[in-house]
Write a protein that holds these residues in place. Structure first.
Motif, short mmCIF file in Angstrom:
data_model
loop_
_atom_site.label_atom_id
_atom_site.label_comp_id
_atom_site.label_asym_id
_atom_site.label_seq_id
_atom_site.Cartn_x
_atom_site.Cartn_y
_atom_site.Cartn_z
N PRO A 58 -40.44 -38.09 78.91
CA PRO A 58 -40.67 -38.32 78.32
C PRO A 58 -41.39 -38.18 77.06
O PRO A 58 -42.61 -38.51 77.77
N GLY A 59 -41.78 -37.49 76.38
CA GLY A 59 -42.92 -36.91 75.24
C GLY A 59 -43.96 -36.07 76.11
O GLY A 59 -44.79 -35.43 75.87
N SER A 60 -43.22 -35.18 76.97
CA SER A 60 -43.67 -33.94 77.37
C SER A 60 -43.87 -32.56 76.77
O SER A 60 -44.24 -31.57 77.23
N GLY A 61 -43.36 -32.94 75.46
CA GLY A 61 -43.49 -31.40 74.41
C GLY A 61 -42.02 -30.66 74.76
O GLY A 61 -42.16 -29.73 74.20
N LYS A 62 -40.95 -31.35 75.62
CA LYS A 62 -39.66 -30.23 75.61
C LYS A 62 -39.33 -29.94 74.09
O LYS A 62 -38.79 -28.89 73.37
N GLY A 63 -38.49 -30.90 73.20
CA GLY A 63 -38.51 -30.88 72.02
C GLY A 63 -39.26 -29.91 70.90
O GLY A 63 -38.68 -29.50 70.06
N LEU A 83 -27.88 -35.50 70.23
CA LEU A 83 -26.39 -35.87 69.44
C LEU A 83 -26.17 -37.12 70.50
O LEU A 83 -25.16 -37.14 69.12
N LEU A 84 -26.79 -38.23 71.28
CA LEU A 84 -26.62 -39.00 71.43
C LEU A 84 -27.13 -40.12 70.25
O LEU A 84 -26.19 -40.65 69.28
N ARG A 85 -27.64 -40.29 69.44
CA ARG A 85 -28.52 -40.45 68.20
C ARG A 85 -27.44 -40.18 66.79
O ARG A 85 -27.68 -41.50 65.85
N THR A 101 -28.06 -48.74 75.97
CA THR A 101 -28.64 -47.37 77.19
C THR A 101 -29.95 -46.58 76.63
O THR A 101 -30.90 -46.78 77.05
N ILE A 102 -29.72 -46.52 75.33
CA ILE A 102 -31.68 -45.80 75.42
C ILE A 102 -32.32 -47.30 74.82
O ILE A 102 -33.59 -47.01 75.79
N LYS A 103 -31.84 -47.96 74.37
CA LYS A 103 -33.49 -49.18 73.97
C LYS A 103 -33.56 -49.73 75.45
O LYS A 103 -34.71 -49.73 75.45
N GLY A 105 -33.83 -47.70 78.08
CA GLY A 105 -34.34 -46.56 78.84
C GLY A 105 -33.96 -46.09 79.94
O GLY A 105 -33.91 -45.55 80.98
N LYS A 106 -32.14 -46.21 80.02
CA LYS A 106 -30.86 -45.89 81.05
C LYS A 106 -30.45 -44.76 81.08
O LYS A 106 -30.49 -44.35 79.12
N ILE A 107 -29.64 -44.18 81.62
CA ILE A 107 -28.60 -43.18 81.16
C ILE A 107 -27.27 -43.37 80.95
O ILE A 107 -26.63 -44.22 80.98
N GLU A 139 -25.71 -36.73 89.25
CA GLU A 139 -24.25 -37.05 88.58
C GLU A 139 -23.90 -35.90 86.95
O GLU A 139 -23.22 -35.29 87.05
N ASN A 140 -25.45 -36.10 85.96
CA ASN A 140 -25.64 -34.88 84.93
C ASN A 140 -24.69 -34.29 85.03
O ASN A 140 -24.12 -32.97 84.75
N ARG A 141 -25.69 -33.30 85.84
CA ARG A 141 -25.81 -31.80 86.69
C ARG A 141 -24.57 -31.30 87.00
O ARG A 141 -23.61 -29.82 87.08
O1 UDP Z 1 -28.68 -36.47 79.06
C1 UDP Z 1 -29.11 -37.31 78.02
C2 UDP Z 1 -30.25 -37.14 77.10
C3 UDP Z 1 -31.45 -38.39 76.59
N1 UDP Z 1 -30.13 -39.29 77.29
C4 UDP Z 1 -30.61 -40.67 76.62
O2 UDP Z 1 -31.64 -40.66 75.67
C5 UDP Z 1 -32.92 -41.43 75.85
C6 UDP Z 1 -33.51 -40.38 74.56
O3 UDP Z 1 -33.44 -38.75 75.27
P1 UDP Z 1 -34.57 -37.84 74.81
O4 UDP Z 1 -34.24 -36.32 75.56
O5 UDP Z 1 -33.99 -37.69 72.88
O6 UDP Z 1 -35.75 -38.17 74.91
P2 UDP Z 1 -37.36 -37.39 74.83
O7 UDP Z 1 -37.12 -37.29 76.68
O8 UDP Z 1 -37.43 -36.15 73.91
O9 UDP Z 1 -38.18 -38.31 74.48
C7 UDP Z 1 -32.90 -41.22 77.01
O10 UDP Z 1 -34.07 -41.91 77.11
C8 UDP Z 1 -31.58 -41.82 77.52
O11 UDP Z 1 -31.38 -42.95 77.47
C9 UDP Z 1 -29.18 -39.66 78.04
O12 UDP Z 1 -28.99 -40.70 78.44
N2 UDP Z 1 -28.68 -38.13 78.71
#
Ligand code: UDP
Ligand code: ADP
Ligand code: MG
Length: 276
Positions: A58-63, A83-85, A101-103, A105-107, A139-141
C-alpha cells in the motif's frame, strides 16, 4: 476469441513451442497496439490480450506509475481497488461486504474481484491491460487464471520500504476509509503474508520486474519505461524482419512456390523471435 487463443497457449506452456508462441503472442499484441494507436483504430476483441499485473505494498506508487504507463504506452488501466470502491459507491449487493473488508485491510473474495475485472476487460476496446493491485493472494491468482483463462505477460513489483509507504498513504488525502494508521498496519501484515508469495511465484516464472520505488515519480518511471520499450522494440524488429524476408522469398521463388516460401518464412521468423 482472445480467451480461446490465450487458453490454448497456456495449456501447452511447458514446451519449447509454448514459450515461442507466448513470445510471439506478446510481440504480436504490442505490435498491433502500436499500429492501432497510431491510426486511432479500435482494437478488435480477437487480439491476444497483453496483460501486466502491477503489484506492491500500500502506497508503493502503483496507481501513480500506472497513469504514466497509460500515457506512454497506451494500456487500459484496471485498478482492482477502484473497481471495488465503485461497487461500494453504487450500493450493489456486495457493497457493504466490500466496505467492511477494505476497512479491515483484508482481501475481498476472489470471485467478486475477478468478475469485476473480467467485465471491464470485456467492455474495453483495448487489448493491453494494466491490472493494478491484483492479484493480492495466491487464491486471487489461481482464480484469475481459471476464470479469465490467461496468464500475465509482465508482472511489475514496486518495492518500497514500509516507512515510506506509511508516510505516503497517510498523506494521500483521497478520503479513503483505509488510509489511517490502524488499517495500514493490518494491510502491511496482509501484504507480507499473502501478497509476497504471489510476487515470489512470478519471480520463479521469470515474469517479475522489480522496481526500486523510492525517488521522485519521474525517476521511478525511468525504471519502468525500458521494460515496455523493450517489448515494443522486439515487436517492431520482428515485424520489419518478417517483411524483409517476405520480399526476399517472393523474389527468390518468383512467386511460383509461394506456399513453400511462406512456410520457410514462418519457420525462420519463429526461430529469430525465439532468439531475441
Ligand atoms: O484485488 C484486490 C484489490 C484490492 N482489494 C481491497 O481494496 C483495498 C485497497 O486496494 P487498492 O489497490 O486500492 O490499495 P492501494 O494498494 O492502491 O493503496 C485493499 O486493501 C483490499 O482491502 C482487494 O480485496 N482485492
Ligand atoms: N515517488 C513518489 N514519491 C512521493 N510520493 C509519491 C510517489 N509516488 C506516489 N506518491 C504519492 O503517494 C501516495 C500513494 O501513491 P499511489 O500511487 O496511490 O500508491 P498505491 O497505488 O501503490 O497505493 C499518493 O498520494 C501519491 O501521490
Ligand atoms: Mg492504488
Amino acid at each position: 476469441m482472445w480467451r480461446r487463443v490465450a487458453s490454448l497457449s497456456s495449456s501447452i506452456s511447458s514446451s519449447f513451442l509454448a514459450q515461442t508462441a507466448s513470445r510471439l503472442n506478446s510481440w504480436e499484441s504490442l505490435t498491433t497496439g502500436i499500429a492501432q494507436q497510431a491510426k486511432g483504430v479500435i482494437a478488435p476483441k480477437e487480439k491476444t490480450p497483453f496483460i501486466t499485473f502491477v503489484l506492491g505494498g500500500p502506497g508503493s506508487g502503483k496507481g501513480t506509475q500506472c497513469i504514466k504507463i497509460v500515457e506512454t504506452f497506451g494500456f487500459a488501466h484496471l485498478s482492482a481497488g477502484d473497481l471495488l470502491r465503485r461497487e461500494i459507491a453504487s450500493k450493489s449487493a456486495d457493497g457493504a461486504m466490500i466496505l467492511n473488508t477494505i476497512k479491515e485491510g483484508k482481501i475481498v473474495p476472489s470471485q467478486v474481484t475477478v468478475k469485476l475485472i473480467q467485465k471491464e476487460m470485456e467492455l474495453s476496446d483495448n487489448h493491453k491491460f494494466l491490472i493494478d493491485g491484483f492479484p493480492r493472494t495466491e487464491e486471487n491468482r489461481v482464480s484469475f487464471e481459471r476464470i479469465i483463462g490467461v496468464e500475465p505477460n509482465v508482472v511489475l513489483f514496486f518495492d518500497c520500504p514500509e516507512e515510506e509507504m506509511v508516510k505516503r498513504v497517510l498523506n494521500r488525502n483521497e478520503g479513503r476509509v483505509d488510509d489511517n494508521l490502524e488499517t495500514i498496519k493490518k494491510r502491511l501484515t496482509v501484504f507480507q503474508a499473502l501478497s509476497l508469495p504471489v510476487i515470489n511465484y512470478y519471480s520463479e516464472k521469470g515474469k517479475l520486474y522489480t522496481i526500486k520505488a523510492i525517488g521522485t515519480e519521474d525517476e521511478i518511471f525511468e525504471q519502468v519505461r525500458p521494460i515496455f520499450a523493450a517489448f515494443e522494440v522486439c515487436s517492431v524488429s520482428a515485424m520489419i524482419l518478417s517483411i524483409q524476408l517476405c520480399c526476399f522469398f517472393l523474389l527468390h521463388f518468383e512467386s511460383e512456390n509461394l506456399t513453400t516460401a511462406l512456410f520457410l518464412l514462418n519457420l525462420f521468423g519463429i526461430f529469430v523471435m525465439f532468439l531475441i
